[in-house]
Motif scaffolding. Structure first.
Motif, short mmCIF file in Angstrom:
data_model
loop_
_atom_site.label_atom_id
_atom_site.label_comp_id
_atom_site.label_asym_id
_atom_site.label_seq_id
_atom_site.Cartn_x
_atom_site.Cartn_y
_atom_site.Cartn_z
N LEU A 107 0.82 -1.21 0.00
CA LEU A 107 0.00 0.00 0.00
C LEU A 107 0.86 1.26 0.00
CD1 LEU A 107 -2.58 -1.07 2.74
CD2 LEU A 107 -2.97 -0.97 0.26
N ALA A 108 0.29 2.32 -0.57
CA ALA A 108 0.89 3.64 -0.39
C ALA A 108 0.53 4.07 1.04
CB ALA A 108 0.31 4.60 -1.41
N PRO A 109 1.40 4.88 1.69
CA PRO A 109 1.15 5.26 3.09
C PRO A 109 -0.27 5.77 3.34
CG PRO A 109 3.32 6.01 2.44
CD PRO A 109 2.68 5.41 1.21
N ALA A 110 -0.79 6.56 2.42
CA ALA A 110 -2.13 7.14 2.62
C ALA A 110 -3.20 6.06 2.73
CB ALA A 110 -2.45 8.09 1.48
N LYS B 16 -4.33 8.64 11.47
CA LYS B 16 -4.02 9.61 10.44
C LYS B 16 -2.67 10.30 10.63
CE LYS B 16 -6.55 12.35 7.40
NZ LYS B 16 -7.31 13.31 6.94
N SER B 17 -2.32 10.58 11.89
CA SER B 17 -1.08 11.31 12.14
C SER B 17 0.13 10.47 11.69
CB SER B 17 -0.96 11.64 13.63
OG SER B 17 -0.93 10.43 14.37
N GLU C 95 3.73 9.67 4.88
CA GLU C 95 3.54 10.38 3.60
C GLU C 95 4.57 11.50 3.41
OE1 GLU C 95 -0.63 11.12 1.97
OE2 GLU C 95 -0.95 10.74 4.11
N ALA C 96 5.10 11.98 4.52
CA ALA C 96 6.09 13.06 4.43
C ALA C 96 7.43 12.58 3.88
CB ALA C 96 6.29 13.70 5.80
N VAL C 97 7.65 11.27 3.92
CA VAL C 97 8.89 10.73 3.33
C VAL C 97 8.64 10.54 1.84
CG1 VAL C 97 10.65 8.93 3.48
CG2 VAL C 97 9.22 9.45 5.48
N PRO C 98 9.45 11.16 1.00
CA PRO C 98 9.15 11.09 -0.44
C PRO C 98 9.36 9.69 -1.01
CG PRO C 98 11.27 12.16 -0.06
CD PRO C 98 10.67 11.93 1.30
#
Ligand code: SAH
Length: 349
Positions: A39-42, A49-50, A56-59
């Motif tokens: 999965l993608a982080p989102a 959520k946090s 998600e902040a890691v590219p």
């Protein structure tokens, strides 16, 4: 532009540090989401959520520029752009009994084999472990519901010219994505120190060697690195690899019309293959813009196979995939322009 570590550069320890202070089961959920469920982080909804936001902040590294499909959907090629604008390619191939991802180990290649589109375009930069692993993650997502069974390091680049990250990726693919070592294949142009290091590793992966010529005069021309690592030394390294690992090596041989498809080539190749107890994989040359020579005619390919067999070699002809989307062996060039030369006509049979 400096290369910042991407999401898939983080191994379990590094992800643990990122989720510092969270209970252990959160790390497990994140890890399962990323590497089991792909999965993608989102989309890792087991996480609050946090935490999803901190992941998600890691590219991530790969932005799809184009996705091309051929062979009735059984071959997919991606052109990816990395954060610094560098471009690479990855190919997914479905067969009846397996699904294989062909991944790049470098952006471009410095080995300068004239018949290979990647070599014609030159070297851009090394790929990180995460940039290699992410190619498999993206292909595995696209492949679903089928599972990726095999990985071949046969895309852009020379894996042994980026040994540490290639091996780092092998360990992650094995440990984190659960791919069996015997379904991982590293292909080299013949970098002897790399073959020797591979022989000392604990995981018994497959080794493929791009031979293409079985005498030094012709191999110096076709595969320039042969001047540094000539055939005698290469054969010795292959013998040692076989002795250390007990795994059969394969020799790749792009069949080039009137160049390495003569009966004398079959004889020399069979001799080296028998010495190394290697399997020969013939690939009729795929067209590339910068090499005005044609692949061996199918009739001659069949004869060459018969000649090799009569000299006692084990041989198969590789089924070509994705030619019309430039996804076949030697055709990956990530959109680089290469000077186009007029094709040399092959004389009629
Ligand atoms: N650098 C590594 C990994 C590339 S693998 C290596 O040389 O093995 C890609 C394979 O495709 C190599 O065996 C390469 O020699 C072969 N190849 C390159 N150009 C080709 C072409 N035009 N047609 C067919 N095979 C080609």
């Amino acid at each position: 532009m400096a290369i910042v570590p991407g999401l898939y550069d983080l191994d379990r320890g590094a992800l643990d540090q990122l989720l510092d202070g969270e209970p252990r089961y959160r790390l497990d959920q994140a890890w399962t989401g990323l590497y089991d469920q792909l999965l993608a982080p989102a989309d890792i909804t087991t996480l609050p959520k946090s935490l999803r936001s901190s992941l998600e902040a890691v590219p991530t590294a790969l932005r799809s520029v184009t996705e091309s499909v051929s062979d009735d959907g059984d071959t997919v090629k991606w052109l990816w752009e990395l954060p610094d604008g560098t471009r690479i390619e990855t190919v997914l191939m479905h067969y009846d009994d397996r699904s294989t991802v062909c991944i790049s180990s470098q952006a471009g290649c410095a080995m300068a084999c004239g018949f290979c589109a990647t070599g014609q375009a030159g070297f851009d930069r090394q790929l990180s472990i995460g940039e290699i692993v992410e190619q498999v993650i993206r292909a595995a997502r696209r492949a679903r519901p089928r599972r990726i069974s095999n990985i071949v390091f046969m895309g852009m680049g020379e894996p042994f010219a980026n040994y540490d990250n290639t091996w780092g990726a092998v360990e992650r693919l094995h440990g984190d994505l659960g791919l069996s070592a015997r379904h991982l294949t590293v292909s080299t142009v013949g970098i002897i120190p790399g073959i020797r290091r591979l022989a000392d590793e604990s995981l018994p992966v497959n080794l493929a060697v791009s031979l293409h010529a079985a005498n030094d005069a012709l191999r110096n021309e076709l595969v320039p690195i042969n001047r540094r690592y000539p055939l005698d030394a290469l054969v010795a390294a292959c013998l040692d690899y076989f002795a250390a690992k007990g795994r059969r090596i394969s020799f790749e041989w792009a069949l080039i019309a009137d160049t390495n498809d003569r009966a004398s080539d079959a004889r020399e190749l069979a001799e080296i293959a028998r010495t190394c107890r290697a399997h020969v994989n013939l690939i009729p040359l795929n067209p590339t813009p910068g090499y005005p020579v044609l692949g061996t005619h199918p009739t001659r390919v069949r004869e060459f196979v018969a000649e090799l067999r009569s000299f006692g070699a084990n041989v198969t002809v590789r089924q070509t995939r994705g030619t019309e989307i430039d996804a076949a062996c030697g055709q990956l060039r990530a959109g680089h322009e290469v000077t186009v030369a007029a094709p040399r006509r092959r004389s009629p049979d």
